[in-house]
Design a protein around this motif. Structure first.
Motif, mmCIF file in Angstrom:
data_model
loop_
_atom_site.group_PDB
_atom_site.id
_atom_site.type_symbol
_atom_site.label_atom_id
_atom_site.label_comp_id
_atom_site.label_asym_id
_atom_site.label_seq_id
_atom_site.Cartn_x
_atom_site.Cartn_y
_atom_site.Cartn_z
ATOM 1 N N ASN A 52 17.495 22.057 -18.286
ATOM 2 C CA ASN A 52 16.666 21.491 -17.124
ATOM 3 C C ASN A 52 15.287 20.806 -18.041
ATOM 4 O O ASN A 52 14.928 21.768 -18.894
ATOM 5 C CB ASN A 52 16.348 22.455 -16.138
ATOM 6 C CG ASN A 52 17.308 22.895 -15.238
ATOM 7 O OD1 ASN A 52 17.265 23.993 -15.023
ATOM 8 N ND2 ASN A 52 17.917 22.077 -14.740
ATOM 9 N N GLY A 53 14.670 19.623 -17.734
ATOM 10 C CA GLY A 53 13.726 19.274 -18.358
ATOM 11 C C GLY A 53 13.824 18.635 -19.553
ATOM 12 O O GLY A 53 12.820 18.124 -20.155
ATOM 13 N N GLN B 298 18.794 11.500 -7.898
ATOM 14 C CA GLN B 298 19.167 13.055 -7.998
ATOM 15 C C GLN B 298 18.763 13.643 -6.430
ATOM 16 O O GLN B 298 19.714 14.537 -5.960
ATOM 17 C CB GLN B 298 18.131 13.895 -8.904
ATOM 18 C CG GLN B 298 18.385 15.216 -9.085
ATOM 19 C CD GLN B 298 17.989 15.763 -10.364
ATOM 20 O OE1 GLN B 298 17.157 15.249 -11.272
ATOM 21 N NE2 GLN B 298 18.217 17.036 -10.672
ATOM 22 N N GLU C 192 23.248 13.647 -10.935
ATOM 23 C CA GLU C 192 23.607 14.885 -10.822
ATOM 24 C C GLU C 192 24.410 14.823 -9.436
ATOM 25 O O GLU C 192 23.808 15.448 -8.295
ATOM 26 C CB GLU C 192 22.452 16.009 -10.713
ATOM 27 C CG GLU C 192 21.390 16.018 -11.760
ATOM 28 C CD GLU C 192 22.031 17.322 -12.543
ATOM 29 O OE1 GLU C 192 22.856 17.896 -12.428
ATOM 30 O OE2 GLU C 192 21.256 17.332 -13.529
ATOM 31 N N ASN D 207 25.736 17.846 -7.333
ATOM 32 C CA ASN D 207 24.872 18.807 -6.594
ATOM 33 C C ASN D 207 24.660 18.973 -5.433
ATOM 34 O O ASN D 207 24.680 18.013 -4.631
ATOM 35 C CB ASN D 207 23.280 18.429 -7.187
ATOM 36 C CG ASN D 207 22.443 19.253 -8.287
ATOM 37 O OD1 ASN D 207 23.554 19.883 -8.677
ATOM 38 N ND2 ASN D 207 21.378 19.024 -8.491
ATOM 39 N N HIS E 68 25.563 18.599 -14.592
ATOM 40 C CA HIS E 68 25.741 20.114 -15.104
ATOM 41 C C HIS E 68 27.124 20.692 -14.727
ATOM 42 O O HIS E 68 27.596 21.817 -15.259
ATOM 43 C CB HIS E 68 24.847 20.966 -14.439
ATOM 44 C CG HIS E 68 23.311 20.938 -14.864
ATOM 45 N ND1 HIS E 68 22.998 21.124 -16.160
ATOM 46 C CD2 HIS E 68 22.307 20.267 -14.237
ATOM 47 C CE1 HIS E 68 21.557 20.891 -16.079
ATOM 48 N NE2 HIS E 68 21.223 20.332 -15.079
#
Ligand SMILES: Nc1ncnc2c1ncn2[C@@H]1O[C@H](COP(=O)(O)OP(=O)(O)OP(=O)(O)O)[C@@H](O)[C@H]1O
Ligand SMILES: [Mg+2]
Length: 241
Positions: free
Chosen positions: A36-37, A88, A166, A169, A198
């Motif tokens: 993340n980030g 996202q 993503e 998600n 992810h």
């Protein structure tokens, strides 16, 4: 096709990408991985010219992409016809009052004839299995349904490069399997796929390359997807698994 040379990007005073160098060829299928980030979404926003680098150069099909070039509406339209982006968060992508209008929106902007627009919208509604939703207001759909609408609106434009942030998600297992097959089919049909993810369980066989971003907002590794995903020690060290 795509060349990023020494790209850096800073939000106010927060570094999000630090000296990124990437070449992408037509027809590749690339997973963008990282904690993340680390800068995955920022990287995709840069590729889509939603933001522009503070340093370095972005070249698409031998043309440098910058704010000046895209100020010309003709260039902007041409660029967005080539590169599509599934955000996202679907809520920031959907703004029309029906699903049909949402998918038709970009096509209207392109100035296509009505018959062609109707055909493309109906093909995409079928492809994403959302035909029954075409008169619904996107705001009232479930998260997974919104994602399908967002993907349909991008595919309707028939871009050469499809970037997704993503996309798995909040999608249920059946939806993820569907999305996996769709990405494989799109890549087989010649589309270049660039996808932040992810979700390793559901993406087997989708990607031929992985670009891994580190907490320092740099590329930690860029190589064959299968090799990188097998390297558990590396993935643990970089907070990927
Ligand atoms: N609009 C913004 N304003 C200020 N800082 C931002 C903004 N968007 C992102 N950042 C910062 O830039 C860095 C990179 O963010 P980015 O969204 O690209 O990460 P990411 O890898 O996509 O993360 P995630 O896995 O959580 O989606 C982070 O430190 C983040 O806090
Ligand atoms: Mg992100």
């Amino acid at each position: 096709m795509i060349k990023l040379e020494n790209i850096s990007f800073t939000y106010k005073n927060k570094i999000a990408l630090d000296n990124v160098n990437v070449n992408i060829e037509e027809g590749e299928s690339i997973a963008i991985i990282g904690p993340n980030g680390s800068g995955k979404s920022t990287f995709l926003k840069l590729l889509n010219a939603i933001i522009f680098p503070n340093g370095g150069k972005y070249v698409f099909d031998n043309t440098e992409i910058n704010e000046d070039l895209l100020k010309d509406n003709k260039n902007l339209k041409l660029f967005h016809k080539k590169v599509g982006f599934v955000f996202q968060n679907s809520d920031t992508q959907l703004f029309c009052s029906t699903v049909f209008e949402e998918i038709a929106f970009g096509l209207l902007q392109m100035g296509l004839p009505e018959s062609e627009i109707n055909k493309r919208v109906s093909d995409c509604l079928n492809l994403l299995n959302i035909d029954r939703l075409k008169e619904e207001h996107p705001y009232n759909l479930s998260g997974g349904e919104k994602k399908r609408v967002a993907i349909a609106s991008v595919l309707a434009m028939n871009p050469e490069v499809i970037t997704l942030d993503e996309p798995m998600n909040g999608i249920d297992p059946k939806g993820k399997r569907f999305l996996r097959e769709l990405l494989i089919a799109l890549n087989k049909s010649g589309k270049t796929i660039i996808c932040a993810t992810h979700d390793f369980e559901y993406i087997e066989g989708v990607f031929n390359r992985a670009i891994v971003f580190s907490d320092e907002h740099r590329i930690a590794k860029d190589g064959i997807y299968e090799d990188i995903i097998k390297d558990e020690e590396f993935l643990r060290r970089y907070n990927i698994i």
